[in-house]
Write an enzyme that holds these catalytic residues in place. Sequence first.
Site, short mmCIF file in Angstrom:
data_model
loop_
_atom_site.label_atom_id
_atom_site.label_comp_id
_atom_site.label_asym_id
_atom_site.label_seq_id
_atom_site.Cartn_x
_atom_site.Cartn_y
_atom_site.Cartn_z
N THR A 267 -5.57 -6.86 10.79
CA THR A 267 -5.86 -5.59 10.09
C THR A 267 -5.28 -4.39 10.84
O THR A 267 -4.69 -3.50 10.24
CB THR A 267 -7.40 -5.42 9.95
OG1 THR A 267 -7.92 -6.57 9.28
CG2 THR A 267 -7.74 -4.17 9.16
N ASN B 188 -1.92 0.28 6.90
CA ASN B 188 -1.40 -0.99 7.42
C ASN B 188 -0.54 -1.74 6.41
O ASN B 188 -0.37 -2.95 6.49
CB ASN B 188 -2.55 -1.85 7.97
CG ASN B 188 -3.62 -2.13 6.92
OD1 ASN B 188 -3.45 -1.81 5.74
ND2 ASN B 188 -4.70 -2.76 7.34
N PHE C 11 -15.62 4.12 6.89
CA PHE C 11 -14.27 4.47 6.44
C PHE C 11 -14.06 4.29 4.94
O PHE C 11 -12.94 4.49 4.43
CB PHE C 11 -13.22 3.67 7.23
CG PHE C 11 -13.38 2.15 7.13
CD1 PHE C 11 -12.88 1.43 6.06
CD2 PHE C 11 -14.03 1.46 8.15
CE1 PHE C 11 -13.02 0.05 5.98
CE2 PHE C 11 -14.18 0.07 8.07
CZ PHE C 11 -13.68 -0.63 6.98
N LYS D 48 0.82 -1.21 0.00
CA LYS D 48 0.00 0.00 0.00
C LYS D 48 0.86 1.28 0.00
O LYS D 48 2.06 1.22 0.27
CB LYS D 48 -0.93 -0.03 1.22
CG LYS D 48 -2.01 -1.14 1.15
CD LYS D 48 -2.94 -1.03 2.38
CE LYS D 48 -4.10 -2.00 2.31
NZ LYS D 48 -5.01 -1.82 3.49
N ARG E 101 -2.35 -14.22 4.45
CA ARG E 101 -3.10 -13.53 5.52
C ARG E 101 -2.35 -13.67 6.85
O ARG E 101 -2.29 -12.74 7.64
CB ARG E 101 -4.52 -14.13 5.66
CG ARG E 101 -5.43 -13.92 4.47
CD ARG E 101 -5.86 -12.48 4.27
NE ARG E 101 -6.56 -11.93 5.42
CZ ARG E 101 -7.17 -10.76 5.41
NH1 ARG E 101 -7.21 -10.02 4.30
NH2 ARG E 101 -7.75 -10.29 6.49
N ARG F 173 2.42 -6.49 9.07
CA ARG F 173 1.72 -5.33 9.62
C ARG F 173 2.27 -4.93 10.99
O ARG F 173 2.30 -3.74 11.33
CB ARG F 173 0.22 -5.59 9.67
CG ARG F 173 -0.42 -5.47 8.28
CD ARG F 173 -1.81 -6.00 8.25
NE ARG F 173 -2.55 -5.56 7.06
CZ ARG F 173 -3.75 -6.03 6.73
NH1 ARG F 173 -4.35 -6.93 7.49
NH2 ARG F 173 -4.35 -5.59 5.65
P1 IDP Z 1 -8.04 -6.59 5.73
O1 IDP Z 1 -7.22 -5.63 4.88
O2 IDP Z 1 -7.26 -7.10 6.89
O3 IDP Z 1 -8.67 -7.67 4.91
P2 IDP Z 1 -10.67 -5.36 5.85
O4 IDP Z 1 -11.61 -5.50 6.98
O5 IDP Z 1 -10.98 -6.09 4.59
O6 IDP Z 1 -9.20 -5.73 6.38
O7 IDP Z 1 -10.56 -3.81 5.54
C1 IDP Z 1 -9.94 -3.35 4.37
C2 IDP Z 1 -9.03 -2.20 4.73
O8 IDP Z 1 -9.82 -1.13 5.22
C3 IDP Z 1 -8.03 -2.50 5.85
O9 IDP Z 1 -6.84 -3.12 5.41
C4 IDP Z 1 -7.76 -1.11 6.39
O10 IDP Z 1 -6.81 -0.44 5.57
C5 IDP Z 1 -9.11 -0.43 6.23
N1 IDP Z 1 -9.89 -0.49 7.48
C6 IDP Z 1 -10.48 -1.58 8.02
N2 IDP Z 1 -11.13 -1.26 9.16
C7 IDP Z 1 -10.95 0.07 9.32
C8 IDP Z 1 -11.38 1.00 10.33
O11 IDP Z 1 -12.06 0.67 11.29
N3 IDP Z 1 -10.98 2.30 10.15
C9 IDP Z 1 -10.23 2.71 9.11
N4 IDP Z 1 -9.78 1.86 8.14
C10 IDP Z 1 -10.16 0.56 8.25
MG MG Z 2 -10.14 -7.57 3.44
#
Ligand code: IDP
Ligand code: MG
Length: 136
Positions: A94, A115, A60, A12, A88, A105
């Site tokens: 996350t 992240n 978000f 990213k 993963r 991460r």
């Molecule tokens: P992941 O990347 O671990 O699969 P997801 O729940 O699919 O996590 O969320 C996608 C992306 O959205 C995350 O990697 C993160 O960058 C962002 N994200 C997830 N939850 C939040 C939040 O609560 N606040 C702000 N950004 C978030």
């Molecule tokens: Mg995801």
Amino acid sequence: MSNTEQTLSIIKPDAVERNLDNEIKQIFIKNGFNIFKEKKIQIEKSEAEKFYKVHETKPFYSDLCSYLSSGPIVAMILEKKNAVADNRKLMGATNPKDAEEGTIRKKYGISIDKNSVHGSDSVENAKIEIDFFFKD
Ligand code: IDP
Ligand code: MG
């Protein structure tokens, strides 16, 4: 019959901006992944909105899409046995604060939004996400 699986990984903007892309690629290689294809690109917000459509109802969503399109990213097709699950695991939780020691991460993530890496969460989504970046 080969049991090699593919997954989509993205380094990213926060990580590319800090010139961590080569270091992170080496971590994938060290952990048995083959980088089958890769490209460094910057996407439009409208493309990020398509990529993250599954999150469109989340509060978000807009910030997330602005962020993913804010600078260059490295999209990669990673290959190995159990690539989706193993990636993963290697990425970690996350929220970097919750990520286990030794995960990408934990090591590089700045915050829940910045992240450092994305990884497909299922074999089915990996196919869709690989097509998104590499079908042309
Ligand atoms: P992941 O990347 O671990 O699969 P997801 O729940 O699919 O996590 O969320 C996608 C992306 O959205 C995350 O990697 C993160 O960058 C962002 N994200 C997830 N939850 C939040 C939040 O609560 N606040 C702000 N950004 C978030
Ligand atoms: Mg995801």
